[in-house]
Structure formats: C-alpha cells, structure tokens
Design a protein around this motif. Structure first.
Motif, short mmCIF file in Angstrom:
data_model
loop_
_atom_site.label_atom_id
_atom_site.label_comp_id
_atom_site.label_asym_id
_atom_site.label_seq_id
_atom_site.Cartn_x
_atom_site.Cartn_y
_atom_site.Cartn_z
N CYS A 10 0.75 -1.31 -0.02
CA CYS A 10 -0.03 0.02 -0.11
C CYS A 10 0.82 1.24 -0.05
CB CYS A 10 -0.95 -0.05 1.18
SG CYS A 10 -2.34 -1.17 1.13
N LYS A 13 2.11 2.78 -3.19
CA LYS A 13 1.49 3.56 -3.93
C LYS A 13 1.78 4.98 -4.12
CE LYS A 13 -0.87 0.14 -5.69
NZ LYS A 13 -0.51 -0.05 -6.97
N ALA A 16 0.50 7.39 -1.39
CA ALA A 16 -0.19 6.84 -0.24
C ALA A 16 0.66 7.05 0.97
CB ALA A 16 -0.29 5.34 -0.67
N GLU A 18 -0.36 6.08 5.48
CA GLU A 18 -1.09 5.51 6.58
C GLU A 18 -1.45 6.45 7.76
OE1 GLU A 18 1.07 2.15 8.20
OE2 GLU A 18 2.97 3.40 8.18
N PHE A 29 -5.23 3.45 4.79
CA PHE A 29 -4.17 3.73 3.96
C PHE A 29 -4.95 4.67 2.89
CE2 PHE A 29 -2.46 -0.09 5.21
CZ PHE A 29 -1.26 0.13 5.47
N LEU A 37 -7.73 1.67 1.41
CA LEU A 37 -7.69 0.32 2.06
C LEU A 37 -7.69 0.60 3.67
CD1 LEU A 37 -5.73 -2.53 1.24
CD2 LEU A 37 -5.70 -1.85 3.49
N VAL A 51 -11.38 -3.10 0.67
CA VAL A 51 -11.11 -2.08 -0.55
C VAL A 51 -12.31 -1.80 -1.29
CG1 VAL A 51 -8.92 -2.96 -0.79
CG2 VAL A 51 -10.33 -4.40 -1.77
N ILE A 98 -5.85 -4.27 -4.76
CA ILE A 98 -5.52 -3.04 -4.07
C ILE A 98 -5.13 -2.15 -5.13
CG2 ILE A 98 -3.77 -2.31 -2.58
CD1 ILE A 98 -3.48 -4.88 -1.44
N TYR A 102 -7.32 1.71 -5.24
CA TYR A 102 -6.29 3.03 -5.04
C TYR A 102 -6.66 3.63 -6.70
CZ TYR A 102 -2.28 5.84 -6.14
OH TYR A 102 -1.15 6.67 -6.12
#
Length: 118
Positions: A10, A13, A16, A18, A29, A37, A51, A98, A102
């Motif tokens: 994740c 990306k 991205a 967290e 995420f 996610l 997701v 995923i 995204y």
C-alpha cells in the motif's frame, strides 16, 4: 500475504500514506485524504482488509470467490469488499484488488491532484 507485506504494498503507491483515524486498532491507507484500504491490526492468522471496488466487479468477485470476497464489513456494501488473504486468491490477485481500489480513488480526485500523482 501477511500484514507487513500488505502495508509495504500500500505504501508503495504514489502519494499513499497510513493513518489511524479510527483508533489504534485500524490502519487506514489513503491517497489525497481519501481511503483506499482499511485493515485491522489485531489480525494474525486470518488477515482480511477492506478495499473499494466498482459495484459490478464487486458482485462478480463475491460470486466467484465466495469464501474470500464478501461485502465490506462496516462499509457501504455496494462499493466496498472485505477480502481475506491466504484463501482462494494468490497474492498477485490481492495486489490487483488493492490496485483497483487505489485507482478508483485516484480517478475521483480533482485533475490537479491526479496530475501531481503521475
């Protein structure tokens, strides 16, 4: 796939990051402040994550992989799936789901923000 591999994928990306907006037990995420996610941090043996998914594709996945893809737990069931890792789907397919989530989020962003991610 384990939770650390999921986290690394994740974070690979573009844009991205967290966060823990729902408390210390749920890792989220995001890209440009939009969630792509969610995963519970207490999972060891039976990893699952939520997701985003195109509604028609979500139905297809749920029908084809009944033991692995279910309507999103605590989410809008039309647009979100809960996916169990290490069941019917190989890691490559999990990564594709995923990616799909995204990409749906990125497509929904304003053009200026999308351009900054490319």
């Amino acid at each position: 796939m384990n939770i650390e591999q999921l986290r690394e994928y994740c974070l690979s990306k573009k844009g991205a990051f967290e966060t823990l907006p729902f408390g210390p037990d749920t890792l989220v995420f995001k890209v440009a402040e939009k969630v792509f996610l969610l995963v519970g941090l207490g999972q060891i043996d039976d990893l699952s994550f939520n997701v985003k998914c195109d509604p028609e594709y979500a139905v297809e996945l749920r029908e084809e992989f009944e033991q692995t893809v279910i309507p999103g737990y605590h989410m809008n069931k039309k647009h979100w799936n809960t996916v169990y890792a290490n069941r019917e789907l190989p890691d490559q397919k999990l990564n594709e789901l995923i990616d799909h989530s995204y990409e749906l989020i990125v497509k929904s962003l304003p053009a200026k923000i999308r351009e900054g991610l490319q």
